[in-house]
Design a protein around this motif. Structure first.
Motif, PDB file in Angstrom:
ATOM      1  N   GLY A  12       0.845  -1.187   0.000  1.00 50.69           N
ATOM      2  CA  GLY A  12       0.000   0.000   0.000  1.00 50.69           C
ATOM      3  C   GLY A  12       0.876   1.231   0.000  1.00 50.69           C
ATOM      4  O   GLY A  12       2.100   1.131  -0.092  1.00 50.69           O
ATOM      5  N   VAL A  13       0.258   2.386   0.046  1.00 48.66           N
ATOM      6  CA  VAL A  13       1.043   3.616   0.137  1.00 48.66           C
ATOM      7  C   VAL A  13       0.674   4.290   1.455  1.00 48.66           C
ATOM      8  O   VAL A  13      -0.420   4.834   1.592  1.00 48.66           O
TER       9      VAL A  13
ATOM     10  N   ASN B 113     -11.488   3.537   5.065  1.00 49.75           N
ATOM     11  CA  ASN B 113     -11.750   3.346   3.639  1.00 49.75           C
ATOM     12  C   ASN B 113     -10.871   4.222   2.776  1.00 49.75           C
ATOM     13  O   ASN B 113     -10.365   3.790   1.747  1.00 49.75           O
ATOM     14  N   TYR B 114     -10.729   5.487   3.181  1.00 43.17           N
ATOM     15  CA  TYR B 114     -10.126   6.461   2.268  1.00 43.17           C
ATOM     16  C   TYR B 114      -9.003   7.281   2.887  1.00 43.17           C
ATOM     17  O   TYR B 114      -8.429   8.115   2.213  1.00 43.17           O
ATOM     18  N   ALA B 115      -8.715   7.104   4.153  1.00 42.60           N
ATOM     19  CA  ALA B 115      -7.723   7.913   4.862  1.00 42.60           C
ATOM     20  C   ALA B 115      -8.151   9.383   4.850  1.00 42.60           C
ATOM     21  O   ALA B 115      -8.979   9.792   4.046  1.00 42.60           O
ATOM     22  N   LEU B 116      -7.590  10.175   5.726  1.00 43.74           N
ATOM     23  CA  LEU B 116      -7.951  11.586   5.727  1.00 43.74           C
ATOM     24  C   LEU B 116      -7.093  12.322   4.712  1.00 43.74           C
ATOM     25  O   LEU B 116      -5.948  11.963   4.489  1.00 43.74           O
TER      26      LEU B 116
ATOM     27  N   ILE C 239     -11.846   7.003   7.530  1.00 42.72           N
ATOM     28  CA  ILE C 239     -10.396   6.797   7.634  1.00 42.72           C
ATOM     29  C   ILE C 239     -10.005   5.407   7.135  1.00 42.72           C
ATOM     30  O   ILE C 239      -9.066   5.273   6.355  1.00 42.72           O
TER      31      ILE C 239
ATOM     32  N   SER D 232      -4.622   7.215   0.610  1.00 42.34           N
ATOM     33  CA  SER D 232      -5.781   6.318   0.577  1.00 42.34           C
ATOM     34  C   SER D 232      -5.488   5.022  -0.147  1.00 42.34           C
ATOM     35  O   SER D 232      -6.355   4.167  -0.226  1.00 42.34           O
ATOM     36  N   MET D 233      -4.324   4.871  -0.718  1.00 46.45           N
ATOM     37  CA  MET D 233      -4.000   3.636  -1.431  1.00 46.45           C
ATOM     38  C   MET D 233      -3.784   2.518  -0.406  1.00 46.45           C
ATOM     39  O   MET D 233      -2.814   2.543   0.356  1.00 46.45           O
ATOM     40  N   PRO D 234      -4.709   1.541  -0.369  1.00 47.84           N
ATOM     41  CA  PRO D 234      -4.638   0.522   0.683  1.00 47.84           C
ATOM     42  C   PRO D 234      -3.561  -0.531   0.405  1.00 47.84           C
ATOM     43  O   PRO D 234      -3.075  -0.653  -0.719  1.00 47.84           O
ATOM     44  N   SER D 235      -3.259  -1.266   1.447  1.00 49.87           N
ATOM     45  CA  SER D 235      -2.453  -2.469   1.277  1.00 49.87           C
ATOM     46  C   SER D 235      -3.401  -3.621   0.998  1.00 49.87           C
ATOM     47  O   SER D 235      -4.431  -3.762   1.650  1.00 49.87           O
ATOM     48  N   PHE D 236      -3.056  -4.448   0.008  1.00 51.19           N
ATOM     49  CA  PHE D 236      -3.902  -5.589  -0.317  1.00 51.19           C
ATOM     50  C   PHE D 236      -3.236  -6.887   0.115  1.00 51.19           C
ATOM     51  O   PHE D 236      -3.380  -7.920  -0.523  1.00 51.19           O
TER      52      PHE D 236
ATOM     53  N   THR E  82      -1.495   2.759   7.173  1.00 47.18           N
ATOM     54  CA  THR E  82      -1.793   2.226   5.849  1.00 47.18           C
ATOM     55  C   THR E  82      -3.113   1.476   5.942  1.00 47.18           C
ATOM     56  O   THR E  82      -3.260   0.597   6.790  1.00 47.18           O
ATOM     57  N   ILE E  83      -4.040   1.821   5.077  1.00 50.66           N
ATOM     58  CA  ILE E  83      -5.308   1.102   5.051  1.00 50.66           C
ATOM     59  C   ILE E  83      -5.035  -0.345   4.674  1.00 50.66           C
ATOM     60  O   ILE E  83      -4.258  -0.618   3.768  1.00 50.66           O
ATOM     61  N   SER E  84      -5.683  -1.263   5.373  1.00 49.10           N
ATOM     62  CA  SER E  84      -5.560  -2.661   4.984  1.00 49.10           C
ATOM     63  C   SER E  84      -6.886  -3.081   4.371  1.00 49.10           C
ATOM     64  O   SER E  84      -7.900  -3.159   5.065  1.00 49.10           O
ATOM     65  N   ALA E  85      -6.883  -3.324   3.063  1.00 46.50           N
ATOM     66  CA  ALA E  85      -8.136  -3.660   2.389  1.00 46.50           C
ATOM     67  C   ALA E  85      -8.644  -4.985   2.947  1.00 46.50           C
ATOM     68  O   ALA E  85      -7.889  -5.944   3.047  1.00 46.50           O
TER      69      ALA E  85
END
Lengths: 497, 346
Positions: free
Chosen positions: A223-224, B284-287, B282, A228-232, B300-303
């Motif tokens: 991810g970044v 889903n899309y981070a601030l 947050i 908003s770029m998630p880690s998959f 880091t968002i974890s999908a």
């Protein structure tokens, strides 16, 4: 097909159409009243009212807000009728077409339609993506099987395998055609990447080269951070492979589209009836058709070749010399159980040298990132994804912007030099990652590649870059608390290089 | 003069045709309680994009739904577990509704209440059919409608529980007469209208929220942005109404305890919901201002991550809970007002 023909109709009056569409196998419940028509009516009505009723100075300000509210209400209404459905399609690059139309003073409608047709012949549709046969080489860039898994509608099977991966995981930000104009895009910062320029930031190859498959896959895993770029990383490996294929597919498709549009605007003689592509010519003028097709193929091959070559352009990093410790000094303490209060001399000196270089004239990092790396240097640049369509006018000029924004472009934002004191780096925080970022720069952003010896006599040496790496790693206000064992792994990786 | 207040002691389970039936009330409470997990699991279906984990309906990969081997779905892929248990729980809600109709027709003398339970049954059938349509048509718009009507059914079940309660049938008159006797304020119209507007606002809010959640690639970014602004605006409105209710309860000590308690609950749920809403954005899309804060900058968002999914699904479920709770508040408020105005102040 059998189960579809049962044709359950959820919404009363639309039912007949639904059944009809389902019987045709399209399952398009919206053939009766496309949402756009209702929206367009509302827009028209509103403009009409606005232009009559309101004093001029009110119009622009109120219009935008009320306008959006109207669209929302309109969509809510139509949603209630169940007419939200649109067959997913690859939208043309309207923003680029508009820019060319304005800057070259040529009509782009025909060209846009022709290019769209050519792209569909080569690359198919979102539901059935295609991969042109003439790109099948010895080492195929993409597997059709993976492409099919990543494309299409979302579903999963009894084994838990997912299909329609791009639509499931990526579309909301990156958009159906990878234009970075997905529904959420306007509210994200940084904006999601537009793959169609074929430029990527975080990779193991220099600026101007494509990332490798592995770069893309690692990006999906990691991810970044801070965006908003998630880690998959929770996805199956085969899912990541399929998504990687799909990113490459969209990128090549988008880049080809750009080339063809540019050619059309700059080279074709519209008045003389020249066309980029004319499917009808297949019957009427096979020779012309073959000629057009051949040209498009060669353009496609050129782009695909860059992707195939990426692997060979990876620059191996030689690790820092043995006598130069690299990393966060807390790692060293963990590794060698040194007293916290005594930062090893070699590292301390390296950090001091790094700081000097950072603030010096050759690297000129401070020019953008500020003398202490807080990101408070130059603030008024734009990245290349923005410059691409603001070419020839000032991105701050609302007059010039408005036709572009109407085509769906996102409001330009300045690309800000990063605050390096936060201790996290988007392209990875290992010393090797930072080394690459510094030496190669970050493609698409103002962050330049560093002049290096021996190619450039005024440049820096590899050891000096490691000094800067040390400076960066120890710059964060709380590097002590944020350092983790993975940083350690990163540093050993760099040494093994 | 009003009718004399019925004495609770004289009313057995079936002694009065219009009286309280413990069976009906218990069934409707059980139904309400059973629908909440159903909503959670339904939320998980969307969070994990498991809506098409079973391609057929009402069958399951060709099996009868109930005969589908547990070894396959209970220990199989998570998507399958989620989708299949959503279907089973949905069936449970259907069966409970049938039982409720039967119980109401045998034990409840109020004709309108019997008709209401029939409506409830119809609603659950329609909801199940919508769920089926979502699968058969493989249509995300239907998924969104199904997601919007689910909480409506939840609210209907909660309303049934309120309207079948002993309090609804017997108490307001008693309370009202004792209040008026003491010269205290009964439930005023302001509170009633406030409670009703909370119901309407929170349901609108849910519909707008569903637009954000079930977004597809064909939605233009300006539209999504509009929905987000609308969702924020409505969140403010809901919070305002909930605060109004809370203040009314604080300053009006004469309100029936049932109304007050429900108001406190709904207010707490609204507060929780606002926190969950921020959390949902947050994860889903981070601030967009990540660099303001070191934690945000290093997140880091974890999908499909565990916490991410939990927060998002909790936001969905709490939205439904608020609608049900405001239904309870509104019904109780209107009821205690209606019964108290029957008793003249003396």
């Amino acid at each position: 097909m059998r189960r579809r023909s049962s044709g359950f109709s959820p919404q009363g009056q639309g039912g007949a159409e639904v059944k009809h569409a389902v019987a045709l196998g399209q399952a398009d419940s919206c053939s009766a009243i496309p949402r756009n028509q209702i929206e367009m009516f509302l827009v028209w009505k509103f403009r009409h009212l606005a232009s009559r009723g309101l004093p001029a100075r009110w119009q622009t300000a109120t219009r935008a807000a009320a306008f959006r509210a109207l669209i929302v209400v309109g969509s809510l209404l139509t949603m209630a009728v169940g007419c939200n459905r649109q067959q997913p399609s690859f939208e043309p690059n309207r923003v680029l077409a508009k820019r060319l139309e304005l800057s070259e003073s040529v009509p782009m409608e025909q060209a846009t339609a022709d290019v769209g047709q050519a792209l569909e012949v080569l690359f198919g549709t979102p539901d059935t993506p295609k991969w042109p046969e003439f790109l099948d080489g010895e080492q195929p860039l993409i597997s059709r099987e993976r492409l099919a898994r990543a494309g299409g509608a979302v579903s999963s099977d009894e084994e838990g395998r997912h299909f329609g991966l791009f639509r499931e995981h990526c579309v909301s930000c990156h958009g159906t055609n990878g234009d970075g104009l997905g529904p959420t895009a306007a509210l994200l910062n940084p904006y999601p990447r537009d793959f169609r320029l074929g430029k990527f930031k975080f990779k193991s190859t220099p600026i101007g080269s494509k990332p490798t498959r592995d770069d893309l896959k690692q990006l999906l895993l990691r991810g970044v951070v801070g965006t908003s770029m998630p880690s998959f990383s929770l996805l199956e490996d085969e899912d990541l492979e399929a998504l990687t294929d799909y990113v490459i597919y969209l990128s090549i498709r988008g880049e080809l589209e750009r080339r063809l549009l540019n050619e059309a605007a700059l080279e074709l003689d519209f008045d003389g009836g020249e066309r980029v592509f004319d499917e009808a010519a297949k019957e009427s003028d096979p020779e012309l058709y073959a000629e057009q097709m051949l040209h498009i193929q060669s353009q496609t091959q050129r782009i695909a070749k860059q992707w195939s070559e990426a692997e060979s352009q990876v620059v191996a990093i030689e690790g820092p010399p043995a006598e130069l410790p690299v990393g966060r000094w807390v790692d060293l303490r963990a590794a060698e159980s040194i007293n916290l209060s005594q930062m090893p001399d070699a590292l301390e000196q390296s950090i001091a040298r790094g700081k000097q270089l950072f603030q010096g004239n050759v690297a000129s990092c401070a020019f953008c990132h500020g003398p202490e790396g807080a990101g408070d240097g130059q603030q008024n640049n734009y990245d290349e994804w923005t410059r691409d369509w603001t070419l020839g006018f000032d991105p701050r000029d609302p007059e010039a912007l408005s036709p572009m924004l109407e085509e769906g472009a996102l409001k330009p934002r300045n690309i800000l030099p990063r605050n390096l004191r936060l201790g996290v780096f988007r392209g990875g925080s290992s010393p090797a990652d930072l080394y690459r970022r510094i030496v190669f720069g970050i493609e698409g952003t103002p962050m330049p590649a560093l002049p290096m010896k021996p190619d450039n006599p005024q440049g820096l040496t590899a050891n000096q870059v490691w000094d800067i790496v040390n400076y960066l790693l120890n710059l964060s206000d709380d590097s002590l608390s944020t350092a983790t064992t993975s940083d350690l792994e990163g540093s050993s990786q760099a040494k093994n290089g | 003069m009003a009718d004399p207040t019925p004495d609770p002691k004289h009313i057995g389970d079936r002694s009065l045709a219009t009286g309280y039936s413990a069976l009906v009330h218990r069934l409707s409470v059980i139904l309400t309680v059973a629908v909440f997990p159903l909503i959670w699991v339904g939320g998980l279906v969307t969070t994990y994009d498991a809506g098409m984990a079973v391609p057929d309906w009402p069958g399951t990969y060709g099996w009868n739904m109930f005969a589908y081997p547990a070894s396959t779905w209970l220990f199989g892929p998570f998507d399958l577990l989620v989708e299949h248990s959503h279907r089973l729980l949905g069936t449970l809600a259907g069966l409970l509704s049938i039982a409720l109709v039967v119980a109401a027709f045998r034990n409840d003398g109020r004709p309108w209440f019997r008709r209401w339970t029939l409506l409830l049954l119809l609603a659950v059938i329609a909801q199940g059919a919508l769920g089926g349509a979502r699968v058969l048509l493989d249509e995300r718009t239907v998924a969104m409608i199904h997601g919007c009507t689910g909480p409506l059914f939840f609210a209907m079940a909660a309303a049934t529980a309120v309207m079948s309660s002993r309090w609804w049938i017997e108490r307001p008159a008693a309370e009202a007469s004792s209040q008026t006797a003491l010269g205290q304020n009964a439930t005023g119209p302001f509170l009633c209208w406030l409670a009703s507007s909370l119901l309407v606002a929170s349901y609108l809010q849910l519909i707008v929220g569903a637009q954000l959640r079930h977004v597809t690639g064909s939605v233009p970014h300006s539209l999504f942005k509009g929905f987000v602004h609308m969702h924020l605006g409505l969140a403010g409105l809901v919070a305002l109404i909930a605060s109004g209710l809370l203040l009314t309860c604080i300053f009006n000590g004469g309100l029936p305890a049932r109304v007050r308690r429900a108001v406190f609950l709904v207010f707490a749920a609204v507060l929780l919901q606002i926190a969950l809403g921020i959390g949902t954005w947050i994860v889903n899309y981070a601030l967009p201002w990540a660099e303001l804060n070191a934690w945000l900058a290093s997140y880091t968002i974890s999908a499909k991550g565990y916490w991410e999914s939990l927060v998002v699904t909790a936001h969905v479920a709490t939205g439904a809970l608020i609608i049900s709770l405001s239904t309870v508040v509104a019904l109780r408020a209107w009821r205690s007002r209606a019964t108290s105005t029957q008793v003249p102040a003396n």
